[in-house]
Design an enzyme around this catalytic site. Structure first.
Site, short mmCIF file in Angstrom:
data_model
loop_
_atom_site.label_atom_id
_atom_site.label_comp_id
_atom_site.label_asym_id
_atom_site.label_seq_id
_atom_site.Cartn_x
_atom_site.Cartn_y
_atom_site.Cartn_z
CG ASP A 122 -2.13 0.77 0.61
OD1 ASP A 122 -2.37 1.27 -0.13
OD2 ASP A 122 -3.09 1.38 2.23
CG ASN A 163 -7.76 -2.59 -5.38
OD1 ASN A 163 -6.64 -3.11 -5.84
ND2 ASN A 163 -8.20 -0.96 -4.15
C1 FPP Z 1 -2.35 0.62 -3.19
O1 FPP Z 1 -1.67 1.32 -3.02
C2 FPP Z 1 -1.92 -0.51 -4.28
C3 FPP Z 1 -2.40 -1.03 -5.35
C4 FPP Z 1 -3.94 -0.77 -5.39
C5 FPP Z 1 -1.54 -2.07 -6.10
C6 FPP Z 1 -0.45 -2.35 -5.84
C7 FPP Z 1 0.03 -2.67 -6.78
C8 FPP Z 1 1.47 -3.15 -7.38
C9 FPP Z 1 2.79 -2.55 -6.48
C10 FPP Z 1 2.61 -2.91 -8.67
C11 FPP Z 1 2.30 -4.07 -9.61
C12 FPP Z 1 2.26 -5.04 -8.57
C13 FPP Z 1 2.65 -6.48 -9.32
C14 FPP Z 1 2.87 -7.65 -8.86
C15 FPP Z 1 3.52 -5.86 -10.89
P1 FPP Z 1 -2.57 2.53 -3.36
O2 FPP Z 1 -2.77 2.84 -5.18
O3 FPP Z 1 -3.99 2.54 -2.57
O4 FPP Z 1 -1.98 3.73 -2.97
P2 FPP Z 1 -2.77 4.92 -1.52
O5 FPP Z 1 -3.12 4.48 -0.78
O6 FPP Z 1 -1.61 5.93 -1.63
O7 FPP Z 1 -3.29 5.57 -2.86
#
Ligand code: FPP
Length: 241
Positions: free
Chosen positions: A19, A67
């Site tokens: 996250d 998501n």
């Molecule tokens: C949460 O951060 C992250 C995600 C919903 C996506 C996770 C994806 C990756 C780390 C990249 C790809 C992974 C692979 C295995 C190819 P957020 O967007 O909720 O962050 P925030 O809470 O700061 O808005």
């Protein structure tokens, strides 16, 4: 990669809620996708650190069933990132001895992405150094509901008796059926919730909620968390003799 050297009492299965990508990008005045791209790069460093830390199983939460509620631009960007990640990393993961599996419901994913997922799973199916599981369109409740549907079908068609359904039976219907339960679940970015991740499997997991945003997470931090795990007294509900 060196061979796996199990550190005494270290976690064998680590699961990570990655996250903080959005906030990491926002702090740099860049679009959210920039943060996801940086986050994807972190996955490689963490996978490569696993054998040295005795981690045999690594499970990462890449995209949840919730998501889809994000903007169309972000969802499309993430799906594109997953496709590119698989294309780019297939050779490296295969040669590094990593076995890749995907968990989650594939029905909403596009066919090109599903083909790439199948190809990566097949290409790495004989590897055994590290088992990397990527949760994509995954939700713990959705997984239990899908498992229950399959179980109910087996009962209805006479392959399973209701009186034989117990704590050993249900996990055999989960997406994670071939994986051990996670010993340690890490969530980055300062949020202290599990957000529908591995609900059944993490019943006795140890948790670490850390402030680091996922794109800043390093193998050194993973090592620190593994050491701290080794000092925990895991009782699984029992009282020490
Ligand atoms: C949460 O951060 C992250 C995600 C919903 C996506 C996770 C994806 C990756 C780390 C990249 C790809 C992974 C692979 C295995 C190819 P957020 O967007 O909720 O962050 P925030 O809470 O700061 O808005």
């Amino acid at each position: 990669m060196p061979d796996t050297a199990q550190t005494p009492k270290g976690p064998r299965h680590v699961a990570i809620i990655m996250d903080g990508n959005g906030r990491w990008a926002q702090a740099r005045k860049r679009p959210r996708l920039f943060g996801h791209q940086a986050g994807a790069k972190r996955v490689r460093e963490v996978v490569e650190a696993c054998p040295g830390l005795g981690i045999k199983y690594l499970t990462v939460f890449a995209f949840s069933t919730e998501n889809w509620k994000r903007t169309q631009v972000e969802v499309a960007g993430l799906m594109n990132l997953f496709r590119r990640y698989i294309v780019k990393e297939t050779r490296n993961l295969t040669q590094a001895g990593v076995r890749v599996r995907f968990i989650g419901d594939r029905v909403r994913l596009d066919s090109k992405l599903i083909d790439l997922m199948d190809t990566l799973e097949a290409a790495t199916q004989h590897n055994d150094l590290v088992h990397l599981t990527i949760a994509l369109n995954y939700g713990g409740r959705d997984e239990v509901a899908r498992a229950t549907k399959r179980l109910a079908r087996d009962v209805a068609e006479g392959r399973l008796r209701p009186e034989d359904v117990d704590e050993e039976t249900l996990p055999k219907y989960l997406d994670t059926r071939v994986l051990p339960d996670p010993d340690l679940v890490i969530r980055t970015s300062g949020e202290a919730r599990i957000s529908n991740f591995l609900l059944w499997q993490s019943a006795y997991s140890e948790y670490e909620f850390i402030d680091t945003l996922w794109p800043d997470f390093t193998s050194a931090e993973l090592e620190r968390l593994c050491r701290s795990f080794g000092r925990r007294d895991r009782r699984f509900g029992a009282v020490p003799a």
